[in-house]
Design an enzyme around this catalytic site. Sequence first.
Site, mmCIF file in Angstrom:
data_model
loop_
_atom_site.group_PDB
_atom_site.id
_atom_site.type_symbol
_atom_site.label_atom_id
_atom_site.label_comp_id
_atom_site.label_asym_id
_atom_site.label_seq_id
_atom_site.Cartn_x
_atom_site.Cartn_y
_atom_site.Cartn_z
ATOM 1 N N GLY A 27 16.081 -31.191 18.603
ATOM 2 C CA GLY A 27 16.735 -30.114 19.761
ATOM 3 C C GLY A 27 15.751 -28.910 19.848
ATOM 4 O O GLY A 27 15.955 -27.800 20.280
ATOM 5 N N GLU A 46 5.876 -26.572 36.678
ATOM 6 C CA GLU A 46 4.724 -27.131 37.398
ATOM 7 C C GLU A 46 4.995 -28.800 37.157
ATOM 8 O O GLU A 46 4.880 -29.159 36.144
ATOM 9 C CB GLU A 46 3.580 -26.609 36.714
ATOM 10 C CG GLU A 46 2.161 -27.481 37.367
ATOM 11 C CD GLU A 46 0.920 -27.091 37.143
ATOM 12 O OE1 GLU A 46 -0.067 -27.603 37.189
ATOM 13 O OE2 GLU A 46 0.993 -25.944 36.044
ATOM 14 N N GLY A 68 12.898 -28.903 21.504
ATOM 15 C CA GLY A 68 12.823 -28.389 23.136
ATOM 16 C C GLY A 68 13.687 -27.473 23.697
ATOM 17 O O GLY A 68 13.090 -26.561 24.327
ATOM 18 N N ALA A 69 15.024 -27.773 23.370
ATOM 19 C CA ALA A 69 15.854 -26.832 24.089
ATOM 20 C C ALA A 69 16.003 -25.365 23.586
ATOM 21 O O ALA A 69 16.115 -24.559 24.237
ATOM 22 C CB ALA A 69 17.382 -27.598 23.986
#
Length: 418
Positions: free
Chosen positions: A250, A275, A252-253
């Site tokens: 978790g 991007e 990254g979240a």
Amino acid sequence: MTFLFPLYLFPCAFPPAMTDMEKKLAEYKCDTNEAVCLKLVFFPGTTILNHFFDPCVLFLRSEVAFGYKGLQIQLYYSAGNLSTLFKVKYTARVTDTFDCVEPDDVEGKIREIIPAGFCCNTDDFISLLEKEANFRPFGSLLHTYKVHSVEAGEDLTYQIHKVDVSCPGFREYHERLQTFLMWFIETASFIDVDDDRWDFFLVFEKYNKDGETLYATVGYMTVYNYYVYPDKTRPRVSQTLILPPFQGEGHGAQLLETVHRYYCTSAKVQDITAEDPSENYVKLRDFVLVKLCLTLPSFSSEKLSQGFSEEMVSEAREKLKINKKHARRVYEILRLRNTDMSDEEKAREFRLEVKKRLYGPYRKNQRELTKMRKCLRPEELASHISQMDTRLQHEELEKSYQDVLAEYRRVLERLAQV
């Protein structure tokens, strides 16, 4: 009718046998996936992350290094400061037997990526590990959170820091940090840190060892602040990486949500974009934006049943810096959450609303067809019409809908676990 051809017309049918020389040289080919060992070292005597990285960047898309027997490529990083140990070992080299054959320059290729100042001696690296207790995260602390570790049997503490390149020591640290992109992301490239429009967000694990507080690098995100006329900026996420031993927990979240909340406080920010986002990043963004929008009145259950509205667009943009395209996707995910798909009528309403959006590209094709009717010859027009077969478009539309539905359900499954 059967045609018989003399076998000698097809020399490739049976590959020629290897010569004795070729057999001997083949012994000097090594699988780089097996040769490379990348480790994150917390303190002397313990390591985590024994990960064989994809070597296509180093070996020009070949997973074979020629010229060595028993090749070992060791890349060890200290967990906090990312001090680096780099060693190349082998039991034999081709030049030991064949003077006229040159081995691949394995060491040279890796030296092109890792910055100067790395260790080649294990004792020197251990000396640097003993100084890890002096390492402290760069920049300002934005967020602290905990993740339960089943293995450790306790909650572990993590911190997210925001930093810019002017922070003392960060430039050198970032040079080491960004090399992980090359080991784990095939299309990665380094950024120009001299541009002051870059923002850096770092994730660290905070832990204790023998009464001392230490920090380990978990991952990071880079964001570039684009100018938007006349007086706004548009932060664009460029690079995101959570190191393998910490993936699936978790982080990254937590990182993306923290970055969004950081920019939401600035009146100069127009919206936040990414991007060339990967499929995994889109899944992560869906989850984070849906979680954030749950707190907005315009996305309440009552408002969701009334359809996508300008109120949703405005509130998502003003309060969370979410653009219209992403707000629409959040609406559809939350609308699915509030829809009883076992009710045929409600399921049909949801399906038609999503398909109406997905039909946009096909509608554009129809407009182009109308224009072409005025300027193309009959045979040219027939060719284009055949490419726009209505039945095929309906099949593609249905497939797109089913794919989107599966994506939305995965987001909701994860949301239900929060």
